[in-house]
Design an enzyme around this catalytic site. Structure first.
Site, PDB file in Angstrom:
ATOM      1  N   LYS A 208      31.335  40.332  44.016  1.00 17.69           N
ATOM      2  CA  LYS A 208      30.542  40.497  42.800  1.00 17.69           C
ATOM      3  C   LYS A 208      29.854  39.189  42.415  1.00 17.69           C
ATOM      4  O   LYS A 208      28.678  39.155  42.100  1.00 17.69           O
ATOM      5  CB  LYS A 208      31.433  41.005  41.664  1.00 17.69           C
ATOM      6  CG  LYS A 208      30.680  41.458  40.430  1.00 17.69           C
ATOM      7  CD  LYS A 208      31.621  42.143  39.461  1.00 17.69           C
ATOM      8  CE  LYS A 208      30.871  42.582  38.217  1.00 17.69           C
ATOM      9  NZ  LYS A 208      31.769  43.232  37.233  1.00 17.69           N
ATOM     10  N   GLU A 214      38.518  33.591  48.516  1.00 17.93           N
ATOM     11  CA  GLU A 214      39.004  34.262  49.722  1.00 17.93           C
ATOM     12  C   GLU A 214      37.849  34.867  50.520  1.00 17.93           C
ATOM     13  O   GLU A 214      37.749  34.691  51.740  1.00 17.93           O
ATOM     14  CB  GLU A 214      40.006  35.378  49.355  1.00 17.93           C
ATOM     15  CG  GLU A 214      41.275  34.885  48.681  1.00 17.93           C
ATOM     16  CD  GLU A 214      41.183  34.909  47.167  1.00 17.93           C
ATOM     17  OE1 GLU A 214      42.230  35.046  46.513  1.00 17.93           O
ATOM     18  OE2 GLU A 214      40.052  34.773  46.623  1.00 17.93           O
ATOM     19  N   GLY A 270      35.264  45.356  39.193  1.00 20.84           N
ATOM     20  CA  GLY A 270      35.546  45.327  40.625  1.00 20.84           C
ATOM     21  C   GLY A 270      36.397  46.482  41.099  1.00 20.84           C
ATOM     22  O   GLY A 270      36.129  47.098  42.132  1.00 20.84           O
ATOM     23  N   ARG A 271      37.437  46.808  40.349  1.00 16.40           N
ATOM     24  CA  ARG A 271      38.354  47.871  40.779  1.00 16.40           C
ATOM     25  C   ARG A 271      37.770  49.264  40.560  1.00 16.40           C
ATOM     26  O   ARG A 271      38.408  50.260  40.897  1.00 16.40           O
ATOM     27  CB  ARG A 271      39.693  47.724  40.071  1.00 16.40           C
ATOM     28  CG  ARG A 271      39.628  47.670  38.552  1.00 16.40           C
ATOM     29  CD  ARG A 271      40.960  47.168  37.990  1.00 16.40           C
ATOM     30  NE  ARG A 271      40.932  46.925  36.572  1.00 16.40           N
ATOM     31  CZ  ARG A 271      40.484  45.806  36.002  1.00 16.40           C
ATOM     32  NH1 ARG A 271      39.974  44.845  36.764  1.00 16.40           N
ATOM     33  NH2 ARG A 271      40.543  45.638  34.695  1.00 16.40           N
ATOM     34  N   GLU A 356      46.131  46.034  37.229  1.00 17.56           N
ATOM     35  CA  GLU A 356      45.144  45.031  36.833  1.00 17.56           C
ATOM     36  C   GLU A 356      44.474  45.436  35.523  1.00 17.56           C
ATOM     37  O   GLU A 356      44.080  44.581  34.734  1.00 17.56           O
ATOM     38  CB  GLU A 356      44.097  44.853  37.935  1.00 17.56           C
ATOM     39  CG  GLU A 356      43.259  43.581  37.778  1.00 17.56           C
ATOM     40  CD  GLU A 356      42.450  43.259  39.021  1.00 17.56           C
ATOM     41  OE1 GLU A 356      42.968  42.540  39.903  1.00 17.56           O
ATOM     42  OE2 GLU A 356      41.305  43.732  39.133  1.00 17.56           O
ATOM     43  N   HIS A 387      63.111  58.743  53.855  1.00 15.04           N
ATOM     44  CA  HIS A 387      64.134  58.093  54.675  1.00 15.04           C
ATOM     45  C   HIS A 387      64.291  56.623  54.300  1.00 15.04           C
ATOM     46  O   HIS A 387      64.814  55.836  55.091  1.00 15.04           O
ATOM     47  CB  HIS A 387      63.798  58.255  56.156  1.00 15.04           C
ATOM     48  CG  HIS A 387      63.888  59.675  56.617  1.00 15.04           C
ATOM     49  ND1 HIS A 387      65.027  60.217  57.171  1.00 15.04           N
ATOM     50  CD2 HIS A 387      62.997  60.698  56.558  1.00 15.04           C
ATOM     51  CE1 HIS A 387      64.833  61.492  57.455  1.00 15.04           C
ATOM     52  NE2 HIS A 387      63.600  61.809  57.096  1.00 15.04           N
ATOM     53  N   LYS A 517      43.601  32.021  40.238  1.00 12.56           N
ATOM     54  CA  LYS A 517      42.459  31.523  41.021  1.00 12.56           C
ATOM     55  C   LYS A 517      42.136  30.077  40.661  1.00 12.56           C
ATOM     56  O   LYS A 517      41.954  29.216  41.531  1.00 12.56           O
ATOM     57  CB  LYS A 517      41.219  32.383  40.752  1.00 12.56           C
ATOM     58  CG  LYS A 517      41.186  33.742  41.416  1.00 12.56           C
ATOM     59  CD  LYS A 517      39.863  34.422  41.081  1.00 12.56           C
ATOM     60  CE  LYS A 517      39.760  35.793  41.679  1.00 12.56           C
ATOM     61  NZ  LYS A 517      38.463  36.439  41.303  1.00 12.56           N
TER      62      LYS A 517
END
Length: 551
Positions: A208, A214, A270-271, A356, A387, A517
């Site tokens: 964005k 990263e 963003g999400r 978030e 399991h 960050k």
């Protein structure tokens, strides 16, 4: 949006008193005393999704109180505010309009005098034209070969949404191989680069801000490897590198050509961005028509959320039931259990979307909350979880409400696999609800052994007791298609919104993420210095200095 402390409302107080009556009620008795319980507490959405919430520790009074709590917190007005484009993301001074990306009405929509509906249309047309050229093998790489691989470089919402959707819709994918790079750990980018050929690969730099550490670290590494190829010119980047961002200037500095820039908008979090140009990897994977159906499905649920009375509103009921457990039963956690291997990333995606958004401890009045906000979200796909952690859900000391999701029709109808999968699904929700008492175990044991013996001769029966009364929601999806997946994603988005309104928090910022960050940037400069680190606490100094010594 109103600033209301939910714990000071009339119906929060009623729910507290109601909880004292309900906390020892067992689902066995709720079903025994009401033979129409399933009919009362289930909703059929257009024969595409059956939502069964009857296996919850609720009765009609519970729902009545929860719905009135929502009304006291002005949920309806808040929903309208979001869809109307009001600046409800107050801390970032933005509207929240990811729903507009999947609204196909011809109505113009303006923000600060700008017709953003027109902007959205232009971006989608550009995405369609570009994706068609790649899929139809008309776009060529720097050596004249057509494209075979797509690498999406992003993190968070620029990675999880597209990754989850492309995995979930694998039955609809074309010949293109889609790869995702998100982790700053050099291992991930190295492993992807081993599997691709630069001549036939395009890279979507999805950020964005186009400054995310990263993403940009991985992007620069890829660019450097690309430019070190034989006979490569810098101008060849225009055939392979594309930017999905709000920051055109930074994209140009990186080397992205103007034609290869796909704009985003600050009013899309963003999400919630898979519906935007961030979804270009999705469109490349399944084609424009299927991407369009994904948007249409989401829009259908948007209209349901906006226009349906709370009593029949699936996202609202989901959010309210979650609040009931989180704040009155002190559950703290929710599991999302999807019985479809293609959707193995759905719970991970929901972790980000929910945690978030609603992982906040400051309310809209700038005060510390005294109630529980966002729950811990986790989960697994298919029978794998049965399991491993299902043991804890059945017999552990934690109270874990769970969502069970399964398609009624499979894309891979092999022998009796899907019937067996369905049997596990139905068995688990029933077993969690009703459990198994000692007397029931005795009867089962006697029947299976065709003889009567005392419990003392089979002490293991005591350890097999499952108390039940573990609440679940069941979602029967007709089939996982682009349209129904859009419905499901949108449904959970609006559940999260419902919770955030009642929690009285701002769901659309993420300052906790920003803290980490910014701290990492400062520490990075410290690590690069040769001197001993003394500027932080003794633990951080000790860890950094140990690294420097070993290095």
């Amino acid at each position: 949006m109103k600033n209301i402390n939910p714990t000071k409302t009339k119906f929060w107080n009623k729910l507290q008193k109601h909880y004292l009556k309900m906390k020892n009620v067992h689902l066995k008795n709720l079903f025994k005393n009401d033979l129409n319980r399933f009919k009362k507490f289930s909703l059929n959405y257009k024969n595409l999704i059956l939502f069964d919430y009857s296996k919850n520790i609720i009765n009609e009074k519970t729902i009545y109180y929860l719905i009135n709590l929502a009304k006291e917190c002005f949920l309806k007005e808040s929903i309208k505010s979001m869809f109307n484009g009001d600046f409800i993301n107050v801390t970032e001074n933005q509207p929240v309009l990811h729903t507009l990306l999947r609204n196909f009405t011809k109505k113009k929509f303006f923000i600060n005098g700008e017709n953003i509906s027109s902007d959205i249309s232009k971006v989608f047309k550009k995405m369609k034209k570009f994706s068609n050229s790649i899929i139809n093998k008309k776009w060529k790489g720097y050596t004249g070969k057509f494209i075979t691989d797509v690498v999406n470089v992003g993190i968070g919402g620029s990675d999880l949404g597209p990754l989850m959707v492309t995995e979930s819709l694998k039955p609809y994918k074309n010949h293109l191989k889609i790869h995702f790079i998100s982790n700053i750990d050099g291992t991930q980018v190295s492993e992807v680069l081993k599997r691709i050929n630069f001549e036939t690969t395009i890279f979507l730099i999805s950020s964005k801000t186009f400054t995310t550490q990263e993403t940009m670290t991985n992007a620069r590494t890829i660019r450097n490897y690309f430019l070190n190829e034989k006979n490569i010119l810098k101008s060849d980047m225009s055939k392979h590198f594309f930017a999905l961002s709000t920051n055109k200037n930074e994209a140009m500095k990186f080397g992205i050509s103007k034609e290869n820039f796909f704009p985003l908008w600050n009013w899309v979090g963003g999400r919630y961005s898979l519906w935007s140009a961030i979804g270009l990897s999705i469109m490349l994977s399944i084609g424009y028509k299927n991407f369009f159906l994904l948007l249409k499905g989401a829009n259908s649920m948007d209209q349901h959320f906006l226009n349906t009375p709370f009593e029949k509103n699936i996202p609202v009921l989901m959010g309210l039931i979650s609040i009931w457990y989180n704040n009155f039963f002190c559950s703290e956690t929710e599991a999302i259990l999807v019985y479809d291997q293609y959707m193995h990333k759905f719970a991970t995606y929901q972790q980000q979307a929910n945690m978030e958004s609603n992982g906040k401890n400051i309310d809209r009045n700038k005060k510390m909350v005294s109630w529980q906000t966002g729950p811990i979200i986790w989960g697994e796909s298919g029978t794998n979880g049965q399991h491993s952690f299902y043991q804890l859900i059945h017999q552990g000391t934690k109270f874990i409400p769970s969502d069970f999701i399964i398609p009624l029709k499979t894309h891979n109808n092999i022998n009796d696999h899907h019937i067996k999968l369905l049997s596990h699904f139905f068995a688990q929700t029933r077993s969690l609800a009703f459990g198994k008492s000692l007397n029931e175990l005795k009867n089962d044991y006697y029947e299976s052994n065709n003889e009567k013996i005392s419990c003392q001769k089979n002490n293991s029966l005591f350890y097999q007791v499952c108390l039940g009364n573990k609440p679940t929601n069941s979602f029967l999806i007709h089939k996982i298609t682009p349209y129904t997946l859009g419905l499901l994603i949108s449904l959970y988005e609006h559940k999260i919104f419902t919770q955030g309104v009642i929690f009285n928090i701002f769901s659309f910022d993420q300052w906790g993420v920003e803290l980490g960050k910014n701290a990492a940037k400062k520490i990075l400069s410290t690590i690069k210095k040769n001197s001993t680190c003394t500027v932080y606490d003794s633990s951080t100094n000790g860890l950094i200095n140990f690294f420097k010594k070993i290095k």
